[in-house]
Motif scaffolding. Structure first.
Motif, mmCIF file in Angstrom:
data_model
loop_
_atom_site.group_PDB
_atom_site.id
_atom_site.type_symbol
_atom_site.label_atom_id
_atom_site.label_comp_id
_atom_site.label_asym_id
_atom_site.label_seq_id
_atom_site.Cartn_x
_atom_site.Cartn_y
_atom_site.Cartn_z
ATOM 1 N N SER A 167 -3.155 3.779 12.588
ATOM 2 C CA SER A 167 -2.136 3.811 13.641
ATOM 3 C C SER A 167 -0.717 3.584 13.118
ATOM 4 N N ILE A 168 -0.516 3.586 11.798
ATOM 5 C CA ILE A 168 0.828 3.356 11.258
ATOM 6 C C ILE A 168 1.751 4.495 11.691
ATOM 7 N N SER A 169 2.910 4.127 12.178
ATOM 8 C CA SER A 169 3.822 5.138 12.718
ATOM 9 C C SER A 169 4.676 5.748 11.605
ATOM 10 N N TYR A 170 5.073 6.972 11.863
ATOM 11 C CA TYR A 170 5.968 7.685 10.951
ATOM 12 C C TYR A 170 7.284 6.926 10.824
ATOM 13 N N ASP A 171 7.772 6.359 11.927
ATOM 14 C CA ASP A 171 9.024 5.597 11.904
ATOM 15 C C ASP A 171 8.928 4.390 10.986
ATOM 16 N N THR A 172 7.792 3.698 11.018
ATOM 17 C CA THR A 172 7.588 2.542 10.137
ATOM 18 C C THR A 172 7.643 2.976 8.676
ATOM 19 N N ILE A 173 7.000 4.067 8.372
ATOM 20 C CA ILE A 173 7.001 4.572 6.998
ATOM 21 C C ILE A 173 8.406 4.962 6.587
ATOM 22 N N TYR A 174 9.076 5.728 7.425
ATOM 23 C CA TYR A 174 10.419 6.200 7.101
ATOM 24 C C TYR A 174 11.400 5.036 6.929
ATOM 25 N N ARG A 175 11.326 4.062 7.817
ATOM 26 C CA ARG A 175 12.217 2.898 7.742
ATOM 27 C C ARG A 175 11.995 2.131 6.435
ATOM 28 N N ASN A 176 10.724 1.941 6.054
ATOM 29 C CA ASN A 176 10.426 1.243 4.804
ATOM 30 C C ASN A 176 10.846 2.062 3.588
ATOM 31 N N ILE A 177 10.628 3.358 3.632
ATOM 32 C CA ILE A 177 11.051 4.210 2.516
ATOM 33 C C ILE A 177 12.551 4.074 2.300
ATOM 34 N N TYR A 178 13.319 4.106 3.389
ATOM 35 C CA TYR A 178 14.772 3.986 3.218
ATOM 36 C C TYR A 178 15.199 2.593 2.766
ATOM 37 N N THR A 179 14.440 1.578 3.091
ATOM 38 C CA THR A 179 14.697 0.254 2.512
ATOM 39 C C THR A 179 14.475 0.319 1.004
ATOM 40 N N PHE A 180 13.385 0.965 0.588
ATOM 41 C CA PHE A 180 13.089 1.107 -0.843
ATOM 42 C C PHE A 180 14.186 1.903 -1.555
ATOM 43 N N VAL A 181 14.716 2.930 -0.905
ATOM 44 C CA VAL A 181 15.793 3.730 -1.492
ATOM 45 C C VAL A 181 17.058 2.890 -1.615
ATOM 46 N N GLU A 182 17.374 2.154 -0.557
ATOM 47 C CA GLU A 182 18.566 1.301 -0.547
ATOM 48 C C GLU A 182 18.524 0.273 -1.686
ATOM 49 N N LEU A 183 17.315 -0.236 -1.975
ATOM 50 C CA LEU A 183 17.145 -1.231 -3.035
ATOM 51 C C LEU A 183 16.917 -0.576 -4.405
ATOM 52 N N ASN B 60 0.821 -1.211 0.000
ATOM 53 C CA ASN B 60 0.000 0.000 0.000
ATOM 54 C C ASN B 60 0.859 1.267 0.000
ATOM 55 N N MET B 61 1.980 1.219 0.683
ATOM 56 C CA MET B 61 2.901 2.349 0.674
ATOM 57 C C MET B 61 3.419 2.592 -0.743
ATOM 58 N N LEU B 62 3.803 1.526 -1.416
ATOM 59 C CA LEU B 62 4.270 1.635 -2.799
ATOM 60 C C LEU B 62 3.145 2.107 -3.724
ATOM 61 N N SER B 63 1.920 1.678 -3.427
ATOM 62 C CA SER B 63 0.768 2.104 -4.233
ATOM 63 C C SER B 63 0.519 3.605 -4.124
ATOM 64 N N VAL B 64 0.806 4.179 -2.958
ATOM 65 C CA VAL B 64 0.676 5.633 -2.805
ATOM 66 C C VAL B 64 1.639 6.333 -3.764
ATOM 67 N N PHE B 65 2.876 5.852 -3.824
ATOM 68 C CA PHE B 65 3.856 6.445 -4.742
ATOM 69 C C PHE B 65 3.420 6.278 -6.191
ATOM 70 N N ALA B 66 2.914 5.113 -6.530
ATOM 71 C CA ALA B 66 2.482 4.855 -7.908
ATOM 72 C C ALA B 66 1.307 5.748 -8.287
ATOM 73 N N ALA B 67 0.355 5.902 -7.395
ATOM 74 C CA ALA B 67 -0.835 6.712 -7.687
ATOM 75 C C ALA B 67 -0.491 8.189 -7.814
ATOM 76 N N GLU B 68 0.413 8.677 -6.994
ATOM 77 C CA GLU B 68 0.765 10.100 -7.004
ATOM 78 C C GLU B 68 1.723 10.449 -8.141
ATOM 79 N N ASN B 69 2.638 9.529 -8.465
ATOM 80 C CA ASN B 69 3.600 9.719 -9.550
ATOM 81 C C ASN B 69 4.332 11.058 -9.447
ATOM 82 N N ARG B 70 4.823 11.357 -8.259
ATOM 83 C CA ARG B 70 5.570 12.589 -8.012
ATOM 84 C C ARG B 70 6.398 12.393 -6.750
#
Length: 137
Positions: free
Chosen positions: A51-67, A24-34
């Motif tokens: 209840s999703i935490s900002y830390d969870t989002i940030y940690r996953n985003i940086y995993t996506f960046v690393e990959l 779903n996090m990746l889907s947000v990026f795909a839908a926004e395309n920006r």
């Protein structure tokens, strides 16, 4: 294969497990395309995961960046992210400071800078122009 499906495949290939939140996090990026901030991603997920935490989002985003699933830039001191550009060939981007949309710039200014940096060994570069797009100006 969609960008989200390719991203999930990349995660699995690197030993990360599939989760609905990641998809779903990746889907947000795909839908926004920006370019988006982590806070904008959190807002995009708020209805489904209140209840999703900002830390969870940030940690996953940086995993996506690393990959190299997402690429990052910085605007006004804030990190912003988007799906890695799939355009083939060397190019750069104009990024709207208001809405985060991007446009490709085919010309590269490195020839000029190489002449200014005589004797230096350039290992990589990134060139971004920031301003307001035609819809925001």
């Amino acid at each position: 294969m969609t960008a989200v499906e390719q991203a999930i495949k990349t995660l699995k290939e690197h030993g990360y497990k599939y989760t609905d939140k990641r998809e779903n996090m990746l889907s947000v990026f795909a839908a926004e395309n920006r370019y988006l901030t982590a806070k904008e991603v959190q807002l995009g997920l708020k209805e489904r995961y209140p209840s999703i935490s900002y830390d969870t989002i940030y940690r996953n985003i940086y995993t996506f960046v690393e990959l190299e699933v997402l690429e990052e830039t910085e605007l006004n001191g804030e990190k912003m992210f988007r799906f890695g550009c799939k355009h083939t060939g060397h190019h750069h981007h104009f990024i709207c400071t208001n809405c985060g949309k991007t446009k490709q710039i085919e010309m590269c200014p490195m020839n000029f800078f190489e002449t200014q940096l005589n004797g230096c060994q350039i290992e990589s570069h990134r060139f971004e122009i920031f301003g307001k797009c035609e819809n925001c100006s």
